[in-house]
Design a protein around this motif. Structure first.
Motif, PDB file in Angstrom:
ATOM      1  N   GLU A 157       0.856  -1.190   0.000  1.00 22.28           N
ATOM      2  CA  GLU A 157       0.000   0.000   0.000  1.00 22.28           C
ATOM      3  C   GLU A 157       0.890   1.238   0.000  1.00 22.28           C
ATOM      4  O   GLU A 157       1.659   1.460   0.942  1.00 22.28           O
ATOM      5  CB  GLU A 157      -0.905   0.004   1.229  1.00 22.28           C
ATOM      6  N   VAL A 158       0.826   2.017  -1.047  1.00 22.89           N
ATOM      7  CA  VAL A 158       1.678   3.186  -1.227  1.00 22.89           C
ATOM      8  C   VAL A 158       0.800   4.431  -1.203  1.00 22.89           C
ATOM      9  O   VAL A 158      -0.260   4.463  -1.833  1.00 22.89           O
ATOM     10  CB  VAL A 158       2.465   3.115  -2.553  1.00 22.89           C
ATOM     11  N   SER A 159       1.254   5.453  -0.477  1.00 26.05           N
ATOM     12  CA  SER A 159       0.493   6.696  -0.394  1.00 26.05           C
ATOM     13  C   SER A 159       1.440   7.878  -0.337  1.00 26.05           C
ATOM     14  O   SER A 159       2.590   7.760   0.107  1.00 26.05           O
ATOM     15  CB  SER A 159      -0.424   6.695   0.843  1.00 26.05           C
ATOM     16  N   ALA A 160       0.964   9.004  -0.808  1.00 25.12           N
ATOM     17  CA  ALA A 160       1.708  10.257  -0.739  1.00 25.12           C
ATOM     18  C   ALA A 160       0.915  11.234   0.117  1.00 25.12           C
ATOM     19  O   ALA A 160      -0.316  11.254   0.089  1.00 25.12           O
ATOM     20  CB  ALA A 160       1.925  10.833  -2.139  1.00 25.12           C
ATOM     21  N   SER A 161       1.623  12.036   0.885  1.00 24.72           N
ATOM     22  CA  SER A 161       0.950  12.967   1.779  1.00 24.72           C
ATOM     23  C   SER A 161       1.684  14.299   1.795  1.00 24.72           C
ATOM     24  O   SER A 161       2.891  14.365   1.538  1.00 24.72           O
ATOM     25  CB  SER A 161       0.878  12.395   3.204  1.00 24.72           C
ATOM     26  N   ALA A 162       0.938  15.328   2.094  1.00 25.85           N
ATOM     27  CA  ALA A 162       1.496  16.665   2.262  1.00 25.85           C
ATOM     28  C   ALA A 162       0.649  17.383   3.298  1.00 25.85           C
ATOM     29  O   ALA A 162      -0.560  17.153   3.394  1.00 25.85           O
ATOM     30  CB  ALA A 162       1.502  17.428   0.942  1.00 25.85           C
ATOM     31  N   GLY A 163       1.300  18.230   4.085  1.00 25.76           N
ATOM     32  CA  GLY A 163       0.551  18.896   5.127  1.00 25.76           C
ATOM     33  C   GLY A 163       1.196  20.191   5.578  1.00 25.76           C
ATOM     34  O   GLY A 163       2.371  20.472   5.296  1.00 25.76           O
ATOM     35  N   TYR A 164       0.384  20.965   6.255  1.00 33.98           N
ATOM     36  CA  TYR A 164       0.851  22.234   6.821  1.00 33.98           C
ATOM     37  C   TYR A 164       0.229  22.379   8.197  1.00 33.98           C
ATOM     38  O   TYR A 164      -0.955  22.078   8.401  1.00 33.98           O
ATOM     39  CB  TYR A 164       0.461  23.415   5.937  1.00 33.98           C
ATOM     40  N   ALA A 198       5.010   3.568   2.338  1.00 30.36           N
ATOM     41  CA  ALA A 198       4.572   2.256   1.844  1.00 30.36           C
ATOM     42  C   ALA A 198       4.439   1.307   3.018  1.00 30.36           C
ATOM     43  O   ALA A 198       5.229   1.350   3.965  1.00 30.36           O
ATOM     44  CB  ALA A 198       5.563   1.713   0.825  1.00 30.36           C
ATOM     45  N   ARG A 199       3.417   0.444   2.934  1.00 29.46           N
ATOM     46  CA  ARG A 199       3.171  -0.555   3.964  1.00 29.46           C
ATOM     47  C   ARG A 199       2.865  -1.886   3.291  1.00 29.46           C
ATOM     48  O   ARG A 199       2.186  -1.927   2.252  1.00 29.46           O
ATOM     49  CB  ARG A 199       2.005  -0.134   4.859  1.00 29.46           C
ATOM     50  N   LEU A 200       3.321  -2.969   3.877  1.00 26.27           N
ATOM     51  CA  LEU A 200       3.103  -4.304   3.310  1.00 26.27           C
ATOM     52  C   LEU A 200       2.949  -5.306   4.453  1.00 26.27           C
ATOM     53  O   LEU A 200       3.748  -5.326   5.383  1.00 26.27           O
ATOM     54  CB  LEU A 200       4.273  -4.717   2.415  1.00 26.27           C
ATOM     55  N   THR A 201       1.877  -6.105   4.333  1.00 21.69           N
ATOM     56  CA  THR A 201       1.683  -7.190   5.294  1.00 21.69           C
ATOM     57  C   THR A 201       2.473  -8.406   4.825  1.00 21.69           C
ATOM     58  O   THR A 201       2.215  -8.936   3.735  1.00 21.69           O
ATOM     59  CB  THR A 201       0.195  -7.544   5.426  1.00 21.69           C
ATOM     60  N   LYS A 377       0.601 -10.698  13.424  1.00 19.73           N
ATOM     61  CA  LYS A 377       0.732 -10.134  12.086  1.00 19.73           C
ATOM     62  C   LYS A 377       2.081  -9.428  11.990  1.00 19.73           C
ATOM     63  O   LYS A 377       2.434  -8.631  12.865  1.00 19.73           O
ATOM     64  CB  LYS A 377      -0.399  -9.147  11.794  1.00 19.73           C
ATOM     65  N   LEU A 378       2.803  -9.753  10.936  1.00 20.51           N
ATOM     66  CA  LEU A 378       4.101  -9.138  10.678  1.00 20.51           C
ATOM     67  C   LEU A 378       3.945  -8.169   9.514  1.00 20.51           C
ATOM     68  O   LEU A 378       3.524  -8.563   8.421  1.00 20.51           O
ATOM     69  CB  LEU A 378       5.153 -10.200  10.356  1.00 20.51           C
ATOM     70  N   LYS A 379       4.293  -6.892   9.753  1.00 20.51           N
ATOM     71  CA  LYS A 379       4.123  -5.863   8.740  1.00 20.51           C
ATOM     72  C   LYS A 379       5.427  -5.091   8.566  1.00 20.51           C
ATOM     73  O   LYS A 379       6.195  -4.914   9.517  1.00 20.51           O
ATOM     74  CB  LYS A 379       3.006  -4.889   9.125  1.00 20.51           C
ATOM     75  N   ALA A 380       5.649  -4.635   7.346  1.00 24.73           N
ATOM     76  CA  ALA A 380       6.804  -3.788   7.025  1.00 24.73           C
ATOM     77  C   ALA A 380       6.298  -2.432   6.584  1.00 24.73           C
ATOM     78  O   ALA A 380       5.251  -2.315   5.934  1.00 24.73           O
ATOM     79  CB  ALA A 380       7.646  -4.427   5.925  1.00 24.73           C
ATOM     80  N   GLN A 381       7.043  -1.395   6.929  1.00 26.03           N
ATOM     81  CA  GLN A 381       6.663  -0.057   6.518  1.00 26.03           C
ATOM     82  C   GLN A 381       7.913   0.762   6.237  1.00 26.03           C
ATOM     83  O   GLN A 381       8.974   0.528   6.824  1.00 26.03           O
ATOM     84  CB  GLN A 381       5.818   0.627   7.591  1.00 26.03           C
ATOM     85  N   GLY A 401      11.151  -0.072   8.723  1.00 27.40           N
ATOM     86  CA  GLY A 401      11.123  -0.967   9.856  1.00 27.40           C
ATOM     87  C   GLY A 401      10.090  -2.059   9.727  1.00 27.40           C
ATOM     88  O   GLY A 401       9.316  -2.122   8.760  1.00 27.40           O
ATOM     89  N   LEU A 402      10.078  -2.944  10.690  1.00 29.18           N
ATOM     90  CA  LEU A 402       9.142  -4.049  10.793  1.00 29.18           C
ATOM     91  C   LEU A 402       8.387  -3.930  12.106  1.00 29.18           C
ATOM     92  O   LEU A 402       8.902  -3.406  13.089  1.00 29.18           O
ATOM     93  CB  LEU A 402       9.865  -5.395  10.747  1.00 29.18           C
ATOM     94  N   SER A 403       7.171  -4.440  12.085  1.00 32.92           N
ATOM     95  CA  SER A 403       6.368  -4.416  13.311  1.00 32.92           C
ATOM     96  C   SER A 403       5.590  -5.716  13.429  1.00 32.92           C
ATOM     97  O   SER A 403       5.186  -6.298  12.414  1.00 32.92           O
ATOM     98  CB  SER A 403       5.403  -3.226  13.324  1.00 32.92           C
TER      99      SER A 403
END
Length: 523
Positions: A157-164, A198-201, A377-381, A401-403
């Motif tokens: 899962e890939v995402s782009a973000s921007a903020g102020y 990016a996040r991946l299970t 559940k093992l996830k990478a981000q 990292g991994l979680s």
């Protein structure tokens, strides 16, 4: 605190002091708007260009969402117009198919310009235009998309973000920080951020696999349900088609009866004029003619209603004129072995049973999914971005990292979820048993009805022959003065009833045959 750590890692102490003074409001140039646009435009290159454009997109999105929300606060949603759905015949049926064009004057086109629709042509039109078929196909498409959604966890899962954000807070800084100020106030400060994450299970104890299996099984169940609706449409067309044919032939029987009654009236009037019969015979004959005319009117009404039924099941406007061609297979005595074969074939081919088996499979996968919810559940981000107090952020930030997530206590939600999935499985299994019994009952009843219709048709054939002979002999006796008008009218009624029974028995046989094919999965 992230800002403080960034300041502590800066090697240039003068830059630290300058930034701290700006955060504390001690620098006269701390107003960012005095040097906002020109440096921002000058720094748009490389990574800074991406960060700037992402921040610009963020601001535009926020404004668009705000104003669009405000504009619809007092505007209730408008439902679609009924007129857009009230014309199912969007593709005109031509004269070649035996139907009038919309708005066409029926009397302006000669009858020879129309060809009669066969049963197969009516079925083709119904499968194309009946909204129930279209709804079933849409349901299958929905199930396919749900299966695609179930595959999504296998991809990153890939995402782009921007903020102020703009903030002000107190901070407690280390005593060895080279800053000549007693102020602990940070801000007001602008914080611009841009990032890609990016996040991946990697492992979820089989939850993804079970969810996908359930979605695929429900997709197959939806396909079987669509096949069931297709067979129901075909059966409905057969029923309406043969119903229209029965009504048309009933009208022919009523017209013949009217013709016989009018002939009898002329005969009674002629004999009354010469004094061979009393006026009562003439009056009885006139009553017979009026009753025959009423029968013609009723059969014409039956034709109109049967035409509407056929148009409706074909997905056409109910008022559309239609002509059909009488057709039907040879009437045969159903054999006993046909019933045994029908039981076996229905068990293998009936779409309801196939759908029930797929639903059981989906329910089993649901139980597996619920069990997997208890596992880890093992996830990478990973993420990479930029953060700064200017319009074009230059300070890079990244994370990888991994979680591991282990559900310890969820308020017994997972326990109840597993129990519910097991109950759903039991429900689907019980429903499958009920469907199997209903299918066998439907096969048995349709076979019995088919056999009854055949025997009724055979009996009606004999009845018609006997009624015709009785009417012929009674008419001769009446003309010879050996029978009364009552005898003749009774014979005439018996003949009309026998003709009507033969018509009904014939087309009932064809309807019963279609019902038997549907029950045995032969459509």
């Amino acid at each position: 605190m992230k800002k403080i750590i960034k300041y502590l890692n800066l090697k240039d102490s003068q830059k630290v002091q300058k930034r701290y003074r700006r955060h504390a409001g001690l620098d006269p140039a701390s107003c960012i708007f005095s040097k906002f646009w020109i440096p921002a435009c000058a720094g748009m290159k490389g990574i800074g260009l991406f960060a700037t454009l992402s921040n610009l997109f963020y601001i535009i999105s926020v404004c668009a969402i705000f104003f669009s929300g405000c504009s619809s606060l007092n505007a209730p949603p408008q439902p679609p117009s009924i007129d857009s759905y009230s014309a199912p015949d969007s593709v005109p049926i031509t004269e070649k198919q035996g139907l009038h064009q919309p708005g066409e004057n029926k009397t302006s086109v000669p009858e020879a310009g129309y060809s009669e629709l066969t049963l197969d042509e009516c079925v083709s039109i119904a499968l194309e235009k009946n909204p129930a078929r279209q709804s079933a196909e849409a349901t299958v498409s929905m199930a396919e998309e749900n299966a695609g959604i179930a595959k999504a966890p296998y991809y990153p899962e890939v995402s782009a973000s921007a903020g102020y954000s703009r903030f002000q807070r107190h901070a407690f800084l280390p005593g060895n920080l080279p800053i000549k100020s007693d102020s602990t106030l940070i801000g007001p400060e602008n914080d611009w951020t841009s990032a890609i994450s990016a996040r991946l299970t990697i492992y979820d104890f089989g939850e993804r696999s079970a969810r996908l299996g359930s979605a695929l099984a429900r997709k197959e169940a939806a396909s079987d349900e669509a096949e069931k609706i297709r067979q129901e449409i075909i059966t409905g067309v057969n029923r309406s088609f043969y119903g229209l044919m029965a009504a048309s032939q009933a009208r022919e029987v009523a017209l013949k009866n009217l013709e016989r009654n009018e002939s009898q009236l002329k005969s009674a009037e002629s004999r009354y004029e010469v004094g061979a019969v009393s006026r009562t015979d003439v009056l009885r004959a006139r009553v017979g003619v009026a009753d025959a005319k009423l029968s013609v009117v009723k059969t014409e009404s039956l034709i109109s209603m049967a035409s509407g039924d056929l148009n409706t099941v074909m997905g056409l406007p109910v008022e559309r004129p239609i002509k059909i061609r009488a057709s039907g297979p040879e009437i045969q005595m159903p054999e006993k072995k046909l019933l045994d074969q029908a039981f076996i074939q229905a068990k293998e081919k009936r779409p309801e049973l196939k759908a029930a088996m797929q639903k059981i499979s989906a329910a089993k996968f649901g139980v597996e999914e619920a069990r997997a919810g208890f596992g880890p559940k093992l996830k990478a981000q990973a993420s990479y971005g930029w953060e700064d107090d200017t319009w074009t952020p230059n300070d890079k930030t990244w994370l990888a990292g991994l979680s591991v997530e282990i559900p310890v206590f969820t308020g017994f939600a997972k326990t109840h979820n597993l129990a519910g999935k097991k109950a759903e499985l039991k429900k689907e299994e019980a429903e499958a048993i009920r469907l199997i019994q209903n299918v066998r009952q439907e096969v048995w009843k349709s076979y019995t009805k088919l056999k009854e219709s055949f025997e009724a048709f055979q009996a009606s054939e004999s009845m018609v022959k006997e009624a015709e002979e009785s009417h012929r002999s009674t008419k001769e006796r009446y003309e010879a003065g050996a029978a009364t008008i009552t005898d003749l009218l009774d014979a005439q009624v018996s003949l009309t009833k026998a003709d009507a029974n033969r018509v009904n028995a014939k087309w009932d046989y064809y309807v019963s045959e279609a019902e038997f094919k549907k029950a045995s999965g032969g459509l």
